[in-house]
Design an enzyme around this catalytic site. Structure first.
Site, PDB file in Angstrom:
ATOM      1  N   GLY A   7       0.781  -1.234   0.000  1.00  0.00           N
ATOM      2  CA  GLY A   7       0.000   0.000   0.000  1.00  0.00           C
ATOM      3  C   GLY A   7       0.812   1.283   0.000  1.00  0.00           C
ATOM      4  N   SER A   8       2.044   1.241  -0.529  1.00  0.00           N
ATOM      5  CA  SER A   8       2.817   2.492  -0.552  1.00  0.00           C
ATOM      6  C   SER A   8       2.164   3.506  -1.496  1.00  0.00           C
ATOM      7  CB  SER A   8       4.280   2.240  -0.929  1.00  0.00           C
ATOM      8  OG  SER A   8       4.388   1.830  -2.265  1.00  0.00           O
ATOM      9  N   ASN A   9       1.592   3.026  -2.597  1.00  0.00           N
ATOM     10  CA  ASN A   9       0.877   3.957  -3.491  1.00  0.00           C
ATOM     11  C   ASN A   9      -0.379   4.496  -2.817  1.00  0.00           C
ATOM     12  OD1 ASN A   9       2.087   4.205  -6.366  1.00  0.00           O
ATOM     13  ND2 ASN A   9       2.368   2.053  -5.810  1.00  0.00           N
ATOM     14  N   ARG A  32      -5.667  -8.622  -8.725  1.00  0.00           N
ATOM     15  CA  ARG A  32      -6.741  -9.427  -9.323  1.00  0.00           C
ATOM     16  C   ARG A  32      -7.229  -8.757 -10.590  1.00  0.00           C
ATOM     17  NH1 ARG A  32      -8.472 -13.355  -6.617  1.00  0.00           N
ATOM     18  NH2 ARG A  32      -7.472 -13.469  -4.596  1.00  0.00           N
ATOM     19  N   ILE A  90     -10.091  -7.410 -12.935  1.00  0.00           N
ATOM     20  CA  ILE A  90     -11.407  -6.817 -12.684  1.00  0.00           C
ATOM     21  C   ILE A  90     -12.406  -7.497 -13.628  1.00  0.00           C
ATOM     22  CG2 ILE A  90     -12.754  -4.682 -12.843  1.00  0.00           C
ATOM     23  CD1 ILE A  90     -10.772  -4.606 -10.544  1.00  0.00           C
ATOM     24  N   ASN A 116      -5.435   2.054 -13.165  1.00  0.00           N
ATOM     25  CA  ASN A 116      -4.426   1.188 -12.553  1.00  0.00           C
ATOM     26  C   ASN A 116      -3.045   1.763 -12.810  1.00  0.00           C
ATOM     27  OD1 ASN A 116      -3.349  -1.222 -11.372  1.00  0.00           O
ATOM     28  ND2 ASN A 116      -2.912  -2.002 -13.426  1.00  0.00           N
ATOM     29  N   HIS A 145       0.945   0.417 -13.390  1.00  0.00           N
ATOM     30  CA  HIS A 145       1.722  -0.792 -13.686  1.00  0.00           C
ATOM     31  C   HIS A 145       3.207  -0.420 -13.746  1.00  0.00           C
ATOM     32  CE1 HIS A 145       2.615  -4.737 -15.231  1.00  0.00           C
ATOM     33  NE2 HIS A 145       3.436  -4.149 -16.088  1.00  0.00           N
TER      34      HIS A 145
HETATM   35  C1  GRF Z   1       3.268  -1.268  -7.600  1.00  0.00           C
HETATM   36  O1  GRF Z   1       4.546  -1.516  -8.109  1.00  0.00           O
HETATM   37  C2  GRF Z   1       2.259  -1.203  -8.704  1.00  0.00           C
HETATM   38  O2  GRF Z   1       2.780  -0.723  -9.898  1.00  0.00           O
HETATM   39  C3  GRF Z   1       1.867  -2.640  -8.875  1.00  0.00           C
HETATM   40  O3  GRF Z   1       1.862  -3.168  -7.570  1.00  0.00           O
HETATM   41  C4  GRF Z   1       2.790  -2.442  -6.758  1.00  0.00           C
HETATM   42  C5  GRF Z   1       2.059  -2.012  -5.530  1.00  0.00           C
HETATM   43  O4  GRF Z   1       2.906  -1.471  -4.547  1.00  0.00           O
HETATM   44  N1  GRF Z   1       0.597  -2.726  -9.563  1.00  0.00           N
HETATM   45  P1  GRF Z   1       2.294  -0.833  -3.232  1.00  0.00           P
HETATM   46  O5  GRF Z   1       1.392  -1.892  -2.593  1.00  0.00           O
HETATM   47  O6  GRF Z   1       1.521   0.380  -3.622  1.00  0.00           O
HETATM   48  O7  GRF Z   1       3.456  -0.525  -2.351  1.00  0.00           O
END
Ligand code: GRF
Length: 190
Positions: A11-13, A90, A92, A106, A108
């Protein structure tokens, strides 16, 4: 715009996006984060940031359609306009895609259409490309195939390791995702 984030892991994003909502650099409301894993670290981050979090697993349902129907109900109950996937591991399904046309995005960790799938960073690194990056795209029924919204390149240096590249990719994600979300929400069109 009312936003929900879906995440399966660290969940860093989620955290950088939640911070951007909280400091006002993204307008709109981050309503909740959902995970298909009850023990995902993202729940701890959510608690720290006082963001509501929900979790249930597809394993708790008879099939994927039933799982998605429950998720759809949660999203509709909270009147969500935009779904942001941030490490949601997953596909969608049709149910969500039908109800949220061009309303699911999303991120990637490669320059799509190169290196789709679960190992975008590793695949680019072991292929030996000299430039990789991150892509934000609309979600469709394919794996990492939807129309591209934004990309950011990351150079792979001569002495790069997979670990150092992973750090650079995540930095690029953390810069790009809140910025692009702010823009999408401000324009109100997707
Ligand atoms: C990220 O590298 C994103 O591009 C991919 O999954 C990873 C998630 O990282 N889809 P985080 O859980 O947000 O740290």
């Amino acid at each position: 715009m009312r936003v929900a984030i879906l995440a399966s892991g660290s969940g860093s994003n989620f955290e950088v996006i939640a911070n951007a909502f909280q400091n006002g650099s993204i307008n709109g409301e981050l309503v909740f984060v959902f995970s298909d894993r009850r023990k995902a670290f993202v729940h701890q981050r959510a608690e720290k940031l006082h963001v509501k979090s929900y979790a249930f697993s597809p394993k708790e349902f008879t099939d994927r359609a039933a799982y998605e129907a429950e998720l759809l109900e949660l999203l509709q109950k909270h009147e969500i306009d935009l779904i942001v996937l941030a490490g949601y591991l997953r596909m969608i399904g049709k149910t969500l895609l039908r109800h949220f046309p061009k309303r699911i995005i999303n991120i990637h960790p490669s320059l799509l259409p190169s290196f789709p799938g679960l190992h975008g960073i590793e695949d680019a690194f072991s292929y030996g490309v000299k430039v990789t990056g991150v892509t934000i795209h609309y979600v469709d029924e394919g794996m990492d195939t939807g129309p591209i919204i934004a990309q950011k390149a990351v150079v792979i240096d001569r002495d790069e390791t997979l670990e150092s590249l992973t750090v650079k990719i995540h930095q690029a994600e953390h810069e790009l995702y809140p910025k692009v979300l702010a823009e999408i929400i401000q324009k109100g069109v997707l």
